[in-house]
Motif scaffolding. Sequence first.
Motif, mmCIF file in Angstrom:
data_model
loop_
_atom_site.group_PDB
_atom_site.id
_atom_site.type_symbol
_atom_site.label_atom_id
_atom_site.label_comp_id
_atom_site.label_asym_id
_atom_site.label_seq_id
_atom_site.Cartn_x
_atom_site.Cartn_y
_atom_site.Cartn_z
ATOM 1 N N GLY A 1 0.808 -1.208 0.000
ATOM 2 C CA GLY A 1 0.000 0.000 0.000
ATOM 3 C C GLY A 1 0.843 1.261 0.000
ATOM 4 N N TRP A 2 0.218 2.329 -0.443
ATOM 5 C CA TRP A 2 0.799 3.664 -0.350
ATOM 6 C C TRP A 2 -0.118 4.521 0.519
ATOM 7 C CZ3 TRP A 2 5.514 5.151 -2.012
ATOM 8 C CH2 TRP A 2 6.157 4.376 -2.976
ATOM 9 N N PHE A 3 0.505 5.217 1.448
ATOM 10 C CA PHE A 3 -0.194 6.162 2.305
ATOM 11 C C PHE A 3 0.509 7.500 2.192
ATOM 12 C CE2 PHE A 3 -3.023 3.425 4.850
ATOM 13 C CZ PHE A 3 -2.549 2.183 4.465
ATOM 14 N N ARG A 4 -0.138 8.547 2.659
ATOM 15 C CA ARG A 4 0.500 9.862 2.658
ATOM 16 C C ARG A 4 0.070 10.638 3.889
ATOM 17 N NH1 ARG A 4 -2.652 12.695 -2.497
ATOM 18 N NH2 ARG A 4 -4.686 12.969 -1.473
ATOM 19 N N GLN A 5 0.952 11.564 4.257
ATOM 20 C CA GLN A 5 0.659 12.403 5.414
ATOM 21 C C GLN A 5 1.102 13.825 5.124
ATOM 22 O OE1 GLN A 5 2.259 11.008 9.159
ATOM 23 N NE2 GLN A 5 0.735 12.180 10.306
ATOM 24 N N ALA A 6 0.138 14.730 5.131
ATOM 25 C CA ALA A 6 0.405 16.142 4.932
ATOM 26 C C ALA A 6 0.637 16.797 6.294
ATOM 27 C CB ALA A 6 -0.772 16.805 4.218
ATOM 28 N N PRO A 7 1.335 17.925 6.318
ATOM 29 C CA PRO A 7 1.593 18.606 7.591
ATOM 30 C C PRO A 7 0.311 18.907 8.345
ATOM 31 C CG PRO A 7 2.908 19.564 5.846
ATOM 32 C CD PRO A 7 1.973 18.612 5.181
ATOM 33 N N GLY A 8 0.279 18.521 9.608
ATOM 34 C CA GLY A 8 -0.876 18.795 10.449
ATOM 35 C C GLY A 8 -2.062 17.887 10.233
ATOM 36 N N LYS A 9 -1.889 16.882 9.387
ATOM 37 C CA LYS A 9 -2.996 15.959 9.096
ATOM 38 C C LYS A 9 -2.608 14.536 9.442
ATOM 39 C CE LYS A 9 -5.104 18.707 5.423
ATOM 40 N NZ LYS A 9 -5.641 18.680 4.027
ATOM 41 N N GLU A 10 -3.610 13.698 9.558
ATOM 42 C CA GLU A 10 -3.366 12.288 9.830
ATOM 43 C C GLU A 10 -2.927 11.576 8.550
ATOM 44 O OE1 GLU A 10 -6.525 11.606 13.519
ATOM 45 O OE2 GLU A 10 -6.729 10.476 11.664
ATOM 46 N N ARG A 11 -2.254 10.475 8.742
ATOM 47 C CA ARG A 11 -1.849 9.666 7.603
ATOM 48 C C ARG A 11 -3.098 9.108 6.933
ATOM 49 N NH1 ARG A 11 3.111 5.637 8.456
ATOM 50 N NH2 ARG A 11 3.873 7.639 9.221
ATOM 51 N N GLU A 12 -3.127 9.149 5.595
ATOM 52 C CA GLU A 12 -4.299 8.686 4.882
ATOM 53 C C GLU A 12 -3.917 7.686 3.795
ATOM 54 O OE1 GLU A 12 -6.394 11.754 2.789
ATOM 55 O OE2 GLU A 12 -4.672 12.318 1.565
ATOM 56 N N PHE A 13 -4.842 6.803 3.527
ATOM 57 C CA PHE A 13 -4.681 5.778 2.509
ATOM 58 C C PHE A 13 -4.731 6.397 1.118
ATOM 59 C CE2 PHE A 13 -5.030 1.823 0.407
ATOM 60 C CZ PHE A 13 -6.067 1.904 -0.517
ATOM 61 N N VAL A 14 -3.855 5.894 0.235
ATOM 62 C CA VAL A 14 -3.838 6.373 -1.149
ATOM 63 C C VAL A 14 -4.258 5.246 -2.100
ATOM 64 C CG1 VAL A 14 -2.431 7.339 -3.002
ATOM 65 C CG2 VAL A 14 -2.051 8.067 -0.630
ATOM 66 N N GLN A 15 -3.456 4.199 -2.147
ATOM 67 C CA GLN A 15 -3.764 3.052 -3.003
ATOM 68 C C GLN A 15 -3.122 1.803 -2.439
ATOM 69 O OE1 GLN A 15 -2.838 3.788 -7.281
ATOM 70 N NE2 GLN A 15 -5.060 3.685 -7.505
ATOM 71 N N ALA A 16 -3.662 0.660 -2.831
ATOM 72 C CA ALA A 16 -3.083 -0.616 -2.426
ATOM 73 C C ALA A 16 -3.301 -1.650 -3.522
ATOM 74 C CB ALA A 16 -3.699 -1.102 -1.120
ATOM 75 N N ILE A 17 -2.460 -2.670 -3.483
ATOM 76 C CA ILE A 17 -2.550 -3.754 -4.455
ATOM 77 C C ILE A 17 -2.410 -5.077 -3.713
ATOM 78 C CG2 ILE A 17 -0.071 -3.650 -4.976
ATOM 79 C CD1 ILE A 17 -0.817 -4.267 -7.920
#
Length: 125
Positions: free
Chosen positions: A35-51
């Motif tokens: 999976g790929w996740f991302r985290q922007a400044p001041g935000k929680e880590r969020e799901f992007v895509q998975a295989i």
Amino acid sequence: QVQLVESGGGSVQAGDSLRLSCVVSGGTFSRYAMGWFRQAPGKEREFVQAISRNGDRIYYADSVKGRFTISRDYAKNTVYLQMNSLKPEDTAVYYCAASATAGWDIDRSNRYNYWGQGTQVTVSS
């Protein structure tokens, strides 16, 4: 010990493309959903895509639908995230993760056993 190393981040303009790579070592690549996740400044880590483990199912967040594509290369033990039509709101640290057990809950970060160190993606308008 399973290790994940991401690369390919950078600073781009809105509308540009980037391809992130994540090389997996120390484990059997085909045993893991990726999976790929991302985290922007001041935000929680969020799901992007998975295989899925065998690559037959792909899952994605609505925010990246039609713009991002995940893929995996078993010969290279690598998972990719092709990101097109990037937007400023895509700016974040992107993390690659591996899960030995995720199924229907593949979008949940707590289902992942191993994580990379992250790679920064910055999109300017």
